[in-house]
Design a protein around this motif. Structure first.
Motif, PDB file in Angstrom:
ATOM      1  N   ALA A  98       0.813  -1.222   0.000  1.00 36.46           N
ATOM      2  CA  ALA A  98       0.000   0.000   0.000  1.00 36.46           C
ATOM      3  C   ALA A  98       0.841   1.264   0.000  1.00 36.46           C
ATOM      4  CB  ALA A  98      -0.956  -0.007   1.195  1.00 36.46           C
ATOM      5  N   TRP A  99       1.817   1.354   0.893  1.00 36.39           N
ATOM      6  CA  TRP A  99       2.581   2.598   1.008  1.00 36.39           C
ATOM      7  C   TRP A  99       3.573   2.787  -0.131  1.00 36.39           C
ATOM      8  CZ3 TRP A  99       0.296   6.076   3.592  1.00 36.39           C
ATOM      9  CH2 TRP A  99      -0.507   5.741   4.685  1.00 36.39           C
ATOM     10  N   PRO A 100       4.310   1.769  -0.572  1.00 32.02           N
ATOM     11  CA  PRO A 100       5.172   1.974  -1.738  1.00 32.02           C
ATOM     12  C   PRO A 100       4.401   2.422  -2.980  1.00 32.02           C
ATOM     13  CG  PRO A 100       5.788  -0.049  -0.619  1.00 32.02           C
ATOM     14  CD  PRO A 100       4.519   0.415   0.012  1.00 32.02           C
ATOM     15  N   VAL A 101       3.214   1.845  -3.200  1.00 39.22           N
ATOM     16  CA  VAL A 101       2.433   2.203  -4.381  1.00 39.22           C
ATOM     17  C   VAL A 101       1.850   3.607  -4.227  1.00 39.22           C
ATOM     18  CG1 VAL A 101       0.401   1.608  -5.765  1.00 39.22           C
ATOM     19  CG2 VAL A 101       1.967  -0.188  -4.990  1.00 39.22           C
ATOM     20  N   LEU A 102       1.434   3.968  -3.019  1.00 39.72           N
ATOM     21  CA  LEU A 102       0.934   5.331  -2.798  1.00 39.72           C
ATOM     22  C   LEU A 102       2.030   6.361  -3.086  1.00 39.72           C
ATOM     23  CD1 LEU A 102      -1.348   6.715  -0.065  1.00 39.72           C
ATOM     24  CD2 LEU A 102       0.892   7.759  -0.359  1.00 39.72           C
ATOM     25  N   ARG A 103       3.250   6.078  -2.653  1.00 40.70           N
ATOM     26  CA  ARG A 103       4.352   7.007  -2.926  1.00 40.70           C
ATOM     27  C   ARG A 103       4.615   7.115  -4.429  1.00 40.70           C
ATOM     28  NH1 ARG A 103       6.718   3.737   1.318  1.00 40.70           N
ATOM     29  NH2 ARG A 103       6.239   4.712   3.325  1.00 40.70           N
ATOM     30  N   LEU A 104       4.510   6.003  -5.132  1.00 41.39           N
ATOM     31  CA  LEU A 104       4.675   6.036  -6.575  1.00 41.39           C
ATOM     32  C   LEU A 104       3.586   6.899  -7.207  1.00 41.39           C
ATOM     33  CD1 LEU A 104       6.010   5.101  -9.204  1.00 41.39           C
ATOM     34  CD2 LEU A 104       4.500   3.084  -9.141  1.00 41.39           C
ATOM     35  N   ALA A 105       2.369   6.766  -6.732  1.00 37.45           N
ATOM     36  CA  ALA A 105       1.283   7.614  -7.239  1.00 37.45           C
ATOM     37  C   ALA A 105       1.630   9.086  -7.051  1.00 37.45           C
ATOM     38  CB  ALA A 105      -0.025   7.275  -6.533  1.00 37.45           C
ATOM     39  N   GLY A 106       2.230   9.415  -5.917  1.00 35.42           N
ATOM     40  CA  GLY A 106       2.652  10.786  -5.683  1.00 35.42           C
ATOM     41  C   GLY A 106       3.693  11.236  -6.688  1.00 35.42           C
ATOM     42  N   ARG A 107       4.693  10.408  -6.923  1.00 32.53           N
ATOM     43  CA  ARG A 107       5.744  10.778  -7.867  1.00 32.53           C
ATOM     44  C   ARG A 107       5.199  10.949  -9.283  1.00 32.53           C
ATOM     45  NH1 ARG A 107       8.528   6.874  -4.958  1.00 32.53           N
ATOM     46  NH2 ARG A 107       8.592   5.364  -6.675  1.00 32.53           N
ATOM     47  N   LEU A 108       4.179  10.149  -9.618  1.00 31.74           N
ATOM     48  CA  LEU A 108       3.600  10.226 -10.953  1.00 31.74           C
ATOM     49  C   LEU A 108       2.477  11.251 -11.046  1.00 31.74           C
ATOM     50  CD1 LEU A 108       3.424   6.401 -11.794  1.00 31.74           C
ATOM     51  CD2 LEU A 108       5.163   8.054 -12.509  1.00 31.74           C
ATOM     52  N   GLY A 109       2.096  11.836  -9.914  1.00 32.45           N
ATOM     53  CA  GLY A 109       1.015  12.809  -9.909  1.00 32.45           C
ATOM     54  C   GLY A 109      -0.356  12.195 -10.144  1.00 32.45           C
ATOM     55  N   LEU A 110      -0.530  10.921  -9.759  1.00 34.56           N
ATOM     56  CA  LEU A 110      -1.794  10.228  -9.947  1.00 34.56           C
ATOM     57  C   LEU A 110      -2.661  10.295  -8.696  1.00 34.56           C
ATOM     58  CD1 LEU A 110      -0.577   6.985 -11.777  1.00 34.56           C
ATOM     59  CD2 LEU A 110      -1.662   8.995 -12.803  1.00 34.56           C
ATOM     60  N   ALA A 111      -3.963  10.222  -8.896  1.00 39.02           N
ATOM     61  CA  ALA A 111      -4.874  10.075  -7.769  1.00 39.02           C
ATOM     62  C   ALA A 111      -4.559   8.764  -7.058  1.00 39.02           C
ATOM     63  CB  ALA A 111      -6.320  10.082  -8.251  1.00 39.02           C
ATOM     64  N   THR A 112      -4.923   8.689  -5.780  1.00 34.60           N
ATOM     65  CA  THR A 112      -4.672   7.466  -5.021  1.00 34.60           C
ATOM     66  C   THR A 112      -5.768   7.270  -3.986  1.00 34.60           C
ATOM     67  OG1 THR A 112      -2.926   6.217  -3.869  1.00 34.60           O
ATOM     68  CG2 THR A 112      -3.247   8.523  -3.209  1.00 34.60           C
ATOM     69  N   ARG A 113      -5.641   6.204  -3.231  1.00 29.98           N
ATOM     70  CA  ARG A 113      -6.575   5.979  -2.131  1.00 29.98           C
ATOM     71  C   ARG A 113      -5.821   5.311  -0.992  1.00 29.98           C
ATOM     72  NH1 ARG A 113     -10.681   0.858  -3.476  1.00 29.98           N
ATOM     73  NH2 ARG A 113      -9.369  -0.720  -2.491  1.00 29.98           N
TER      74      ARG A 113
END
Length: 245
Positions: free
Chosen positions: A193-208
């Protein structure tokens, strides 16, 4: 956009912090929105804690949540096959809903996914196309005539190994291609969950983030609420966004 996933298919065995009743879901949603969540995803439950598509339970759950969050915050639900395994019965349930969610997730790898999505669209409910890693959902979605009509794509990384979840996320995003031009929400689960959320941040994607996806904070401590997870998630997302390459 940061979506809070209040409970998922979790139950009482996962701890008292997981909201299972309309009242506790509503209170948890209110706390999460106050912490910064801009969208709510909930799994309505029977009195014994099982996910359900029952129109009565859905109506009570949606009313409770909407009474506690601003009208500008969309509220969505699941249509997962575990809540109603038979696709025909799932479609019939959707057609019988007396109160409608703003959106509903449809797992594209499940039997009957296109019919479920079509039933939701017919009723004016936004569709979140759930594309899970490790399935053929991305290929199915690429061929789907409904693809351009969905609200967003939920890119769901099922790899729970913190060491490999990010690579699995990249592979999933690559497999999605243009995703019919629909907005992407990227998230992981449990150890991923947390590694993928951080990736979403780096890519500027929405997340949950929320108790559906993880019971733990980034430092490994047990999360005491969805609000705490959302606050931590926003901090992690913003930090990763600031350090993107």
């Amino acid at each position: 956009m940061t979506q809070v996933c209040l409970n998922g298919p979790r139950g009482s065995a996962d701890g008292a912090v997981v909201p299972l009743t309309p009242e506790t879901m509503a209170a948890s949603a209110a706390g999460a929105v106050a912490a910064g969540a801009t969208d709510v995803h909930a799994h309505p439950k029977t009195p014994c804690g099982q996910d359900t598509l029952s129109p009565r339970v859905l109506a009570v759950t949606l009313a409770a949540i909407r009474d506690r969050v601003p009208a500008s915050v969309p509220v969505g639900v699941t249509t997962g096959a575990w809540a109603e395994p038979d696709p025909d019965a799932r479609v019939a349930r959707i057609r019988s809903w007396t109160v409608l969610p703003d959106h509903a997730s449809v797992n594209w790898h499940e039997p009957g996914a296109e019919r479920v999505a079509a039933a939701l669209l017919d009723r004016g409910v936004g569709v979140e196309a759930g594309i899970r890693s490790g399935t053929d959902a991305a290929a199915r979605f690429a061929r789907s005539p409904l693809g351009p009509k969905v609200l967003r794509v939920l890119a769901e990384v099922t790899d729970t190994d913190p060491a490999t979840a990010e690579a699995s996320a990249h592979a999933l995003l690559s497999g999605l291609g243009t995703a019919h031009g629909r907005p992407l929400l990227l998230h992981g689960e449990d150890g991923g969950a947390w590694p993928v959320l951080r990736l979403a941040g780096r890519l500027g994607l929405a997340t949950r983030i929320g108790l559906e996806d993880t019971l733990l904070l980034p430092d490994g401590r047990r999360a005491e609420s969805n609000a705490r997870l959302v606050a931590a998630g926003l901090a992690e997302w913003r930090s990763a966004r600031g350090h993107r390459h």
